[in-house]
Scaffold this motif. Structure first.
Motif, short mmCIF file in Angstrom:
data_model
loop_
_atom_site.label_atom_id
_atom_site.label_comp_id
_atom_site.label_asym_id
_atom_site.label_seq_id
_atom_site.Cartn_x
_atom_site.Cartn_y
_atom_site.Cartn_z
N SER A 203 0.86 -1.18 0.00
CA SER A 203 0.00 0.00 0.00
C SER A 203 0.90 1.23 0.00
N PRO A 204 0.39 2.38 -0.41
CA PRO A 204 1.21 3.60 -0.36
C PRO A 204 1.78 3.87 1.03
N THR A 205 0.98 3.61 2.07
CA THR A 205 1.46 3.84 3.44
C THR A 205 2.61 2.90 3.78
N GLU A 206 2.49 1.63 3.40
CA GLU A 206 3.56 0.67 3.64
C GLU A 206 4.82 1.07 2.88
N THR A 298 20.57 -5.78 -8.37
CA THR A 298 20.92 -7.20 -8.10
C THR A 298 21.72 -7.36 -6.81
N HIS A 299 22.20 -6.25 -6.18
CA HIS A 299 22.83 -6.39 -4.87
C HIS A 299 21.75 -6.80 -3.86
N PRO A 300 22.09 -7.66 -2.90
CA PRO A 300 21.09 -8.11 -1.94
C PRO A 300 20.40 -7.00 -1.15
N LEU A 301 21.04 -5.82 -1.02
CA LEU A 301 20.44 -4.71 -0.29
C LEU A 301 19.84 -3.65 -1.21
N ALA A 302 19.70 -3.98 -2.49
CA ALA A 302 19.10 -3.03 -3.44
C ALA A 302 17.61 -2.85 -3.15
N LEU A 303 17.03 -1.84 -3.76
CA LEU A 303 15.60 -1.58 -3.65
C LEU A 303 14.93 -1.94 -4.97
N ASP A 304 13.75 -2.55 -4.90
CA ASP A 304 13.10 -2.97 -6.14
C ASP A 304 12.41 -1.79 -6.82
N ASP A 305 12.16 -1.95 -8.12
CA ASP A 305 11.59 -0.88 -8.93
C ASP A 305 10.22 -0.45 -8.43
N ALA A 306 9.45 -1.40 -7.94
CA ALA A 306 8.10 -1.07 -7.47
C ALA A 306 8.15 -0.13 -6.27
N LEU A 307 9.11 -0.36 -5.37
CA LEU A 307 9.24 0.52 -4.21
C LEU A 307 9.75 1.89 -4.64
N LEU A 308 10.70 1.93 -5.56
CA LEU A 308 11.23 3.21 -6.02
C LEU A 308 10.17 4.02 -6.77
N ALA A 309 9.22 3.33 -7.40
CA ALA A 309 8.13 4.06 -8.07
C ALA A 309 7.31 4.85 -7.05
N HIS A 310 7.15 4.29 -5.86
CA HIS A 310 6.43 5.01 -4.80
C HIS A 310 7.20 6.26 -4.37
N TRP A 322 7.29 10.13 1.11
CA TRP A 322 7.78 9.19 2.12
C TRP A 322 8.43 9.90 3.32
N PHE A 323 8.66 11.22 3.21
CA PHE A 323 9.15 11.98 4.37
C PHE A 323 8.16 11.83 5.54
N LYS A 324 6.91 11.55 5.24
CA LYS A 324 5.90 11.40 6.28
C LYS A 324 5.78 9.96 6.76
N GLY A 325 6.63 9.07 6.19
CA GLY A 325 6.56 7.66 6.54
C GLY A 325 7.19 7.33 7.85
#
Length: 325
Positions: A203-206, A298-310, A322-325
């Protein structure tokens, strides 16, 4: 000062650069405690270059406190390192800062203000961004900041926007970074990519909560670019598209010595429109704030594209939602 959050500052133009002096003065005037580990000379466009196995001298530059008319009661310490921007972060975070100032632990890294833009593919070349990324690798939240003109006149707008962003972000991060120097690595953290498995639905909040967690742990960094004609507004952006054309000039060398002499420096720059692109925002007089992953894909600590889209979602002020997250 016991509960104070300190900002660790660096740059790639060198500790004596006009932009760094202006930023230090503005930080001090804003009442933000700072400690600088900056290169002793200009190290522009050195990306993440390191000096391996080579002794690097650290110089106390506290004489600048008086020269720059700083208020010591706020908290200010200035050091210059005979190395690259990434060297300054490694030395500071991996024992150097503790060696010279054992009572100070930074809460946030600020790299800049760079003279000239750091947009699009500049993210690969920039020493300013390289230092912020290196800080992220060490588990501390970081901001890279650039004034997009190569003329220092009018640079105050870049300073103003940077101070505003620091004041917005500093209350969001813990006094002691949650994962400084990576004492623990949680590959199951919600913000970490599940690649090669499918990214989970969020969800956007997550997503906002996970992006904030990624920033606090160094998996996400902020890249600010402020144009000279800044209109006072911000836009949450992604990397845009620009091309350096006729980047190499050459002249014939002297007979019997060298074949030719080459100089790298673009004659002009082409840009292409990208939705939410940093180049496009800056061209419109808007300060660009990009949320960029620290680790490569592909690094194990990378962020996936779906999260970066948020991360492209913005609030009413143009700052990342996300500053309000």
């Amino acid at each position: 000062m016991m509960d104070t959050k300190w900002v660790l500052m660096t740059n790639d133009d060198g500790i004596d650069a006009p932009g760094f002096e202006l930023l230090v003065k503005a930080m001090n005037k804003a009442g933000i405690p700072l400690v600088a580990f900056a290169p002793s000379g200009n190290k522009s466009a050195c990306s993440m270059q390191l000096n391996l196995g080579k002794p690097i001298d650290l110089h106390n530059r506290n004489e600048l406190i008086q020269q720059w008319d700083l208020d010591e009661s706020v908290g200010v310490h200035l050091f210059a390192l005979d190395g690259t921007p990434c060297d300054t972060m490694i030395v500071a975070l991996d024992g150097g800062l503790n060696h010279v100032l054992p009572d100070i632990q930074p809460s946030l890294v600020l790299s800049g203000v760079n003279l000239g833009p750091n947009l699009s593919q500049d993210s690969y070349h920039s020493g300013t961004m390289g230092a912020a990324r290196e800080a992220g690798l060490y588990g501390i939240p970081a901001i890279a900041s650039s004034y997009t003109s190569f003329d220092s006149e009018g640079m105050e707008v870049g300073i103003d926007a940077t101070i505003e962003l620091v004041q917005r972000v500093l209350p969001l991060v813990p006094k002691t970074p949650e994962n400084l120097c990576r004492p623990h690595i949680d590959l199951n953290a919600e913000h970490v990519s599940s690649w090669p498995n499918t990214a989970p639905n969020r969800s956007p909040t997550e997503a906002d909560h996970q992006l904030m967690s990624a920033f606090k742990n160094g998996e996400l960094m902020l890249n600010l670019n402020v144009p000279p004609e800044w209109n006072g507004s911000y836009q949450t952006t992604r990397l845009g598209m620009r091309w350096y054309r006729n980047a190499v000039q050459f002249s014939e060398g002297k007979a019997g010595s060298v074949e030719s002499t080459f100089t790298i420096g673009a004659a002009y720059i082409d840009t292409e429109t990208v939705e939410n692109g940093d180049c496009d925002a800056v061209a419109s007089g808007i300060a660009s704030i990009s949320s960029l992953p620290t680790w490569p894909q592909t690094h194990p600590l990378a962020l996936d594209d779906a999260l970066l889209a948020h991360a492209l979602r913005s609030d009413e002020t143009g700052h990342p939602m996300w500053f309000k997250g």
